[in-house]
Scaffold this motif. Structure first.
Motif, mmCIF file in Angstrom:
data_model
loop_
_atom_site.group_PDB
_atom_site.id
_atom_site.type_symbol
_atom_site.label_atom_id
_atom_site.label_comp_id
_atom_site.label_asym_id
_atom_site.label_seq_id
_atom_site.Cartn_x
_atom_site.Cartn_y
_atom_site.Cartn_z
ATOM 1 N N GLY A 46 -43.233 -46.040 -7.492
ATOM 2 C CA GLY A 46 -43.370 -44.636 -7.118
ATOM 3 C C GLY A 46 -42.779 -43.696 -8.150
ATOM 4 N N VAL A 47 -42.033 -44.197 -9.065
ATOM 5 C CA VAL A 47 -41.380 -43.454 -10.146
ATOM 6 C C VAL A 47 -40.778 -42.113 -9.718
ATOM 7 C CG1 VAL A 47 -41.552 -42.548 -12.480
ATOM 8 C CG2 VAL A 47 -42.924 -44.481 -11.842
ATOM 9 N N TYR A 48 -39.511 -41.974 -9.908
ATOM 10 C CA TYR A 48 -38.687 -40.836 -9.512
ATOM 11 C C TYR A 48 -38.492 -40.839 -8.003
ATOM 12 C CZ TYR A 48 -38.787 -38.738 -14.128
ATOM 13 O OH TYR A 48 -38.635 -38.501 -15.464
ATOM 14 N N TYR A 205 -40.715 -36.735 -17.781
ATOM 15 C CA TYR A 205 -42.151 -36.524 -17.580
ATOM 16 C C TYR A 205 -42.648 -35.189 -18.129
ATOM 17 C CZ TYR A 205 -40.212 -33.975 -13.607
ATOM 18 O OH TYR A 205 -39.467 -33.131 -12.837
ATOM 19 N N LEU A 206 -41.725 -34.333 -18.580
ATOM 20 C CA LEU A 206 -42.158 -33.057 -19.168
ATOM 21 C C LEU A 206 -43.060 -33.309 -20.380
ATOM 22 C CD1 LEU A 206 -41.866 -29.925 -19.064
ATOM 23 C CD2 LEU A 206 -39.913 -30.154 -20.582
ATOM 24 N N THR A 208 -45.650 -34.798 -20.495
ATOM 25 C CA THR A 208 -47.063 -34.651 -20.145
ATOM 26 C C THR A 208 -47.497 -33.182 -20.136
ATOM 27 O OG1 THR A 208 -46.526 -34.531 -17.793
ATOM 28 C CG2 THR A 208 -47.095 -36.700 -18.662
ATOM 29 N N LYS A 209 -46.540 -32.301 -19.894
ATOM 30 C CA LYS A 209 -46.871 -30.888 -19.724
ATOM 31 C C LYS A 209 -46.600 -30.082 -20.986
ATOM 32 C CE LYS A 209 -46.406 -27.268 -16.261
ATOM 33 N NZ LYS A 209 -46.084 -26.152 -17.168
ATOM 34 N N ALA B 117 -45.355 -37.788 -13.796
ATOM 35 C CA ALA B 117 -45.998 -36.474 -13.811
ATOM 36 C C ALA B 117 -46.884 -36.294 -12.581
ATOM 37 C CB ALA B 117 -46.822 -36.310 -15.083
ATOM 38 N N ARG B 119 -46.358 -37.491 -9.725
ATOM 39 C CA ARG B 119 -45.468 -37.214 -8.596
ATOM 40 C C ARG B 119 -44.921 -35.797 -8.599
ATOM 41 N NH1 ARG B 119 -44.400 -41.470 -4.684
ATOM 42 N NH2 ARG B 119 -46.125 -42.753 -5.332
ATOM 43 N N LYS B 120 -44.601 -35.316 -9.782
ATOM 44 C CA LYS B 120 -43.886 -34.047 -9.846
ATOM 45 C C LYS B 120 -44.777 -32.839 -10.095
ATOM 46 C CE LYS B 120 -39.717 -35.864 -9.490
ATOM 47 N NZ LYS B 120 -38.901 -35.675 -8.289
ATOM 48 N N TYR B 121 -45.933 -33.059 -10.675
ATOM 49 C CA TYR B 121 -46.789 -31.926 -11.041
ATOM 50 C C TYR B 121 -48.064 -31.819 -10.221
ATOM 51 C CZ TYR B 121 -44.011 -31.448 -15.357
ATOM 52 O OH TYR B 121 -43.014 -31.262 -16.269
#
Lengths: 292, 123
Positions: A46-48, A205-206, A208-209, B117, B119-121
């Motif tokens: 599920g990551v994080y 994960y930032l 990716t953005k 990402a 999950r969070k975005y």
């Protein structure tokens, strides 16, 4: 000599971009009499750890894995309570879900709204990280005895990242002043340098953005490590490893040089003269730094 | 009339923004505060006074859930959870922050970054 079998949850990244990590970790533990048994049918952790408290669906994947582990332990006759992880993120996500599950009957009941095809989870599993096993089960003393080739010219910058340490109570060491990585680095004859970013975030994960923000972040981290005299990075998280490696490449001109990034068990394996646990390209890099 | 933001965030995160003493430590330790239009302590303040514009801020998408703010908060507020609640208010109404297929570095990124990402975005 320790004699034990330990059930192991791999996670996605050690099966793809961080294969070298898994190989070295399993190899090293085997040398100390710990047989690593990979669990079957595992799914993404599920990551994080999901932080919302008003719903429970982010607990479903980790708890499902823990149920699989519980049942396989019974079948295999593994009596200890451990479930081994090597990825810091898997470790944290599984352990966090385990703790949430133990909190109350309400949580337990709600989670099972989503899992109606599995036996009940008894919550007896203890999720452990590779570094914990090295520190608490193998022990630094035992490790030291097996070091055949101290890594004398290695000056390692430990990079803990976030999820091996935080939140307090889930992490395996003091989040403000961790020492577990340094202790192992020193016990294999290398030098551990101190720098201000070792327990800070790589950007996660930032990437990716806004990848540029992450590469700049890595530049800051690497610059500090280089200034303190480091010649490699050591980490235990495949995402930190990726960001550190890629970020340094993207900011090479500004940095002037690139520090190779290793996973802690790779260095241990090399110091133990167990080159068979290292990938060939990794072996070349480490031999070059050591001037051999 | 719009819903009470303070209450809404509390319902999602079970974190009480009212406990904040505005010391600013969370903003001092935040690795991406420089990219944020509102710094973490300001975000907590906006939740406290019920300012809905924080839900549309850029800042909540620059939080990397590293938990540094939570670790240092003298009032033991899980600031990370508060920011996650603000993201969830968007995500639960299908306002995603990224399109996964459009990620710039898609080919080189490890799965862990992409699932994280997701999950969070995305909702």
């Amino acid at each position: 000599m320790i004699r034990m079998r330990i059930l192991y949850y791999p996670g996605c990244t050690v099966k793809t971009t961080a294969k070298a990590y898994e190989k070295a970790a399993i190899g090293v533990l085997g040398e100390f009499g710990i047989e690593v048994v990979e669990m079957k049918g595992w799914v993404c952790c599920g990551v994080y750890p999901g932080l919302a408290k008003d719903n429970y669906y982010h607990l479903v994947a980790p708890i499902r894995n823990l149920i699989y582990a519980q049942e396989q332990k019974k079948k295999l006759g593994i009596e200890n309570e451990y479930l081994l992880t090597v990825c810091s993120m898997c470790f944290n996500t599984l352990k966090y879900a385990n703790e949430r599950y133990r909190e109350s009957d309400e949580v337990r009941e709600r989670v099972f709204y989503f899992i109606d095809d599995q036996p009940y989870y008894e919550a007896r599993i203890r999720v452990v990280h590779f570094m914990e096993v090295m520190r608490d089960i193998v022990g630094i003393k035992n490790l030291r005895r097996k070091i055949m080739r101290p890594l004398k010219t290695i000056k390692a910058a430990p990079f803990y990242g976030c999820y091996l340490l935080r939140p307090e109570g889930i992490g395996i060491d003091n989040p403000e002043n961790p020492t577990v990585m340094e202790n192992i680095i020193r016990s294999i004859g290398a030098d551990a340098i101190d720098y201000p970013y070792k327990n800070q975030c790589c950007g996660g994960y930032l990437v990716t953005k806004d990848p540029d923000a992450v590469w700049d972040r890595v530049h800051t981290i690497a610059k500090a490590a280089i200034e303190k005299g480091a010649n490699i990075f050591v980490t235990t998280c495949p995402l930190c490893a990726f960001n550190l490696e890629e970020g340094q490449k993207r900011r090479k001109e500004k940095l002037g040089r690139i520090l190779p990034v290793f996973f802690e068990p790779e260095l241990i394996a090399y110091a133990m003269e167990k080159e068979e646990y290292l990938e060939k390209d990794r072996l070349e890099i480490i031999s070059r730094i050591l001037g051999k | 009339m719009k819903e009470d933001l303070t209450k809404k965030v509390y319902e999602i995160s079970r974190e009480d923004a009212e406990l904040c003493i505005a010391c600013g430590r969370c903003s001092a330790v935040c690795p991406f505060a420089d990219f944020m239009d509102f710094k973490p302590h300001q975000i907590v303040h906006m939740v406290r006074v019920g300012d809905w514009s924080v839900v549309n801020s850029k800042a909540i998408w620059y939080c990397v859930s590293c938990l540094a703010c939570t670790q240092r908060c003298p009032r033991e507020i899980n600031v990370t959870s508060i920011i996650e609640a603000l993201r969830l208010i968007n995500l639960r109404e299908r306002r995603d922050a990224i399109e996964l297929r459009g990620v710039k570095e898609l080919k080189v990124l490890p799965t862990i970054a992409l699932v994280g990402a997701g999950r969070k975005y995305t909702g």
